[in-house]
Design an enzyme around this catalytic site. Structure first.
Site, short mmCIF file in Angstrom:
data_model
loop_
_atom_site.label_atom_id
_atom_site.label_comp_id
_atom_site.label_asym_id
_atom_site.label_seq_id
_atom_site.Cartn_x
_atom_site.Cartn_y
_atom_site.Cartn_z
N ASP A 80 11.25 43.33 62.74
CA ASP A 80 10.67 42.89 61.48
C ASP A 80 9.16 42.96 61.57
O ASP A 80 8.61 42.95 62.67
CB ASP A 80 11.12 41.46 61.14
CG ASP A 80 10.90 41.19 59.66
OD1 ASP A 80 11.74 41.62 58.84
OD2 ASP A 80 9.86 40.61 59.31
N ARG A 134 25.33 40.29 62.18
CA ARG A 134 24.40 39.25 61.75
C ARG A 134 25.04 37.85 61.76
O ARG A 134 24.36 36.85 62.02
CB ARG A 134 23.91 39.61 60.33
CG ARG A 134 23.03 38.58 59.64
CD ARG A 134 21.66 38.54 60.23
NE ARG A 134 20.79 37.62 59.50
CZ ARG A 134 20.65 36.33 59.79
NH1 ARG A 134 21.34 35.79 60.79
NH2 ARG A 134 19.83 35.58 59.08
N ARG A 186 21.57 44.39 55.16
CA ARG A 186 22.69 43.62 54.60
C ARG A 186 23.63 44.38 53.68
O ARG A 186 24.72 43.90 53.40
CB ARG A 186 22.14 42.40 53.85
CG ARG A 186 21.70 41.30 54.79
CD ARG A 186 20.87 40.27 54.07
NE ARG A 186 19.64 40.90 53.61
CZ ARG A 186 18.67 40.25 52.98
NH1 ARG A 186 18.79 38.99 52.70
NH2 ARG A 186 17.58 40.91 52.60
N TYR A 208 1.68 36.65 54.29
CA TYR A 208 2.78 35.77 54.71
C TYR A 208 2.26 34.60 55.56
O TYR A 208 2.73 33.48 55.44
CB TYR A 208 3.80 36.56 55.55
CG TYR A 208 4.78 37.36 54.74
CD1 TYR A 208 5.73 36.73 53.94
CD2 TYR A 208 4.80 38.75 54.80
CE1 TYR A 208 6.65 37.47 53.20
CE2 TYR A 208 5.72 39.49 54.07
CZ TYR A 208 6.64 38.84 53.27
OH TYR A 208 7.55 39.57 52.55
N ARG A 242 14.64 50.30 55.09
CA ARG A 242 15.60 49.22 55.29
C ARG A 242 17.03 49.77 55.40
O ARG A 242 17.98 49.12 54.95
CB ARG A 242 15.50 48.17 54.17
CG ARG A 242 14.08 47.68 53.87
CD ARG A 242 13.48 46.87 54.98
NE ARG A 242 14.06 45.55 55.13
CZ ARG A 242 13.60 44.43 54.57
NH1 ARG A 242 12.52 44.46 53.84
NH2 ARG A 242 14.17 43.29 54.79
O1 CP3 Z 1 16.41 49.65 58.91
C1 CP3 Z 1 15.45 48.88 58.77
O2 CP3 Z 1 14.45 49.16 58.10
C2 CP3 Z 1 15.55 47.55 59.46
C3 CP3 Z 1 14.30 47.08 60.10
C4 CP3 Z 1 13.40 46.27 59.17
C5 CP3 Z 1 13.65 44.93 58.76
N1 CP3 Z 1 12.56 44.47 58.10
C6 CP3 Z 1 14.85 44.14 59.04
C7 CP3 Z 1 15.15 42.96 58.21
C8 CP3 Z 1 12.17 46.64 58.67
C9 CP3 Z 1 11.46 47.98 58.76
C10 CP3 Z 1 11.63 45.50 57.99
C11 CP3 Z 1 10.30 45.47 57.37
C12 CP3 Z 1 9.92 44.30 56.56
N2 CP3 Z 1 10.16 42.98 56.79
C13 CP3 Z 1 9.11 44.39 55.41
C14 CP3 Z 1 8.50 45.67 54.87
C15 CP3 Z 1 9.47 46.47 54.08
C16 CP3 Z 1 9.59 46.07 52.64
O3 CP3 Z 1 10.75 45.91 52.20
O4 CP3 Z 1 8.56 45.98 51.95
C17 CP3 Z 1 8.92 43.09 54.92
C18 CP3 Z 1 8.14 42.68 53.69
C19 CP3 Z 1 9.58 42.18 55.82
C20 CP3 Z 1 9.60 40.70 55.76
C21 CP3 Z 1 10.96 40.16 55.57
N3 CP3 Z 1 11.97 40.31 56.51
C22 CP3 Z 1 11.49 39.42 54.47
C23 CP3 Z 1 10.73 39.04 53.23
C24 CP3 Z 1 12.84 39.14 54.76
C25 CP3 Z 1 13.83 38.34 53.97
C26 CP3 Z 1 14.28 38.98 52.73
C27 CP3 Z 1 14.53 40.48 52.80
O5 CP3 Z 1 13.72 41.24 52.24
O6 CP3 Z 1 15.50 40.91 53.42
C28 CP3 Z 1 13.12 39.74 56.02
C29 CP3 Z 1 14.41 39.69 56.74
C30 CP3 Z 1 14.99 40.97 57.19
N4 CP3 Z 1 14.31 41.94 57.88
C31 CP3 Z 1 16.36 41.36 57.07
C32 CP3 Z 1 16.47 42.60 57.72
C33 CP3 Z 1 17.71 43.41 57.92
C34 CP3 Z 1 17.47 40.54 56.45
C35 CP3 Z 1 17.70 39.35 57.28
C36 CP3 Z 1 19.09 38.82 57.25
O7 CP3 Z 1 20.05 39.55 57.55
O8 CP3 Z 1 19.20 37.60 57.03
#
Ligand code: CP3
Length: 348
Positions: A76, A39, A30, A152, A26
């Site tokens: 994502d 964003r 944020r 999910y 990640r």
């Molecule tokens: O540099 C990176 O890794 C960015 C790419 C990336 C994102 N999500 C962007 C994202 C990657 C590799 C992911 C994977 C992801 N997404 C996972 C597996 C990794 C882990 O942490 O276990 C999971 C479970 C998700 C599902 C997901 N996406 C959730 C539950 C959420 C909301 C809460 C959170 O954890 O951030 C997201 C949103 C998300 N995906 C954001 C980002 C940057 C934040 C969204 C925002 O800015 O509002």
């Protein structure tokens, strides 16, 4: 073609190095002010993921700031359920919400077939990023594990205990397997298209591995991760691309992850490095697993923790530095700089 990063690909191929390569899960997100600025132009997060030029910019942000040894596609894991017609959106501060979750077994048979073309926006991000990114830096593609995607999709949102998902697999085990099989095939197609579009390694995120007992984990999750890895290894287009599996606190033994066709095991925070070293030495690379919470501490604590980690893996052939889970939005970006510098100073 320029030789890919000296460090990251070499580590995946189990080479011992003085300074381990580093990237963090990640890494674009944020905690970075430059991410929050971009964003703020989008209401729905998934709309941002569907804009390749923006995603490319987001991939590059942490590379420019920290000079990490690998970049990861900005997207994502929930793009696949969205492509299956389950209607994924991300509401402000709430995480993912599904408008058509899998509530009943019929919802699986009525689901749209997976069309890999519908995720063209992700492959475009890969292509564009591969063009813009320094050619020596490897680009990681990724997918969620079938189990995590199913959790999910059935729950319809994030959840503490995923009770709907647990009762679905208990009451409709055959249908759950049917769904997991569909998801595994979709993940393979999706990863293959990412590889064709220029990614140099892939990671599978099993972020909800922790929900299952050991026996359930083997049956509902690991089986399908193995299926994806096998298909990747059998396809001449994908067989040479290194693979990483990260699972959050799985209840099975480390030995269960000594998988054929896997290059690297991604260690969750709770894994004891010494146990992992004894299991994976000589067969797999290892990635991880500094507790992300350490980044909330004083610089001296961060440096000390880094040195401890590096000394554990000093002689391990194929070590990649990473956190034990994704970096959280509350981390001060300066602390990541401290982390990266500590690693590079130690090796210089
Ligand atoms: O540099 C990176 O890794 C960015 C790419 C990336 C994102 N999500 C962007 C994202 C990657 C590799 C992911 C994977 C992801 N997404 C996972 C597996 C990794 C882990 O942490 O276990 C999971 C479970 C998700 C599902 C997901 N996406 C959730 C539950 C959420 C909301 C809460 C959170 O954890 O951030 C997201 C949103 C998300 N995906 C954001 C980002 C940057 C934040 C969204 C925002 O800015 O509002």
């Amino acid at each position: 073609m320029t030789e890919l990063n000296r460090n990251f690909i070499a580590a995946l191929n189990r080479k011992t190095q003085k300074t381990p390569p580093i990237w963090i899960m990640r890494q674009a997100g944020r905690y970075l002010p430059e991410y929050r600025k971009v964003r703020s132009n989008f209401k729905n997060f998934l709309d941002m993921c569907k804009t390749p030029e923006i995603c490319c910019e987001l991939v590059l942000q942490p590379i420019e700031r920290y000079d990490f040894d690998a970049a990861i596609i900005f997207s994502d894991i929930l793009t696949i359920p969205d492509a299956l017609g389950l209607g994924v959106s991300f509401l402000e501060g709430k995480g993912p919400i599904f408008s058509n979750p899998i509530k009943r077994p019929e919802d699986i048979s009525n689901m749209a077939n997976f069309n890999p073309d519908s995720l063209d926006y992700v492959y475009k991000t890969a292509e564009l990023t591969r063009k813009e990114l320094n050619p020596s830096i490897p680009l990681i593609g990724f997918a969620g594990s079938p189990w995590t995607l199913a959790a999910y999709s059935i729950e319809g949102s994030s959840s503490k205990n995923f009770d709907l998902t647990k009762s679905f697999i208990e009451n409709h085990s055959d249908d759950a397997h049917k769904f997991l099989d569909i998801l595994a095939d979709a993940c393979f197609e999706y990863l293959k298209r990412q590889i064709i579009s220029g990614v140099d390694a892939i990671q599978i995120f099993d972020s909800w591995a922790n929900l299952l007992s050991e026996e359930q984990y083997l049956e509902y999750s690991l089986k399908y991760i193995k299926k994806i890895l096998k298909k990747l290894s059998e396809d001449p287009i994908t067989s040479k691309t290194p693979t990483i599996v990260f699972a959050r606190d799985p209840k099975c033994t480390l030995n269960e992850f000594k998988l054929d066709n896997l290059s690297c095991y991604g260690m969750f925070t709770s894994i004891d490095p010494r146990s992992a070293i004894s299991v994976f030495e000589g067969t797999h690379a290892l990635q991880g697993n500094l507790d992300p919470k350490i980044l909330l501490e004083e610089d001296s604590v961060i440096k000390e923790s880094v040195l401890k980690m590096l000394s554990e893996f000093k002689d391990f052939p194929g070590y990649i530095f990473n956190l034990g889970h994704g970096i959280t939005p509350d981390i001060n970006p300066d602390k990541v700089k401290v982390l990266v510098e500590a690693i590079r100073e130690a090796g210089s």
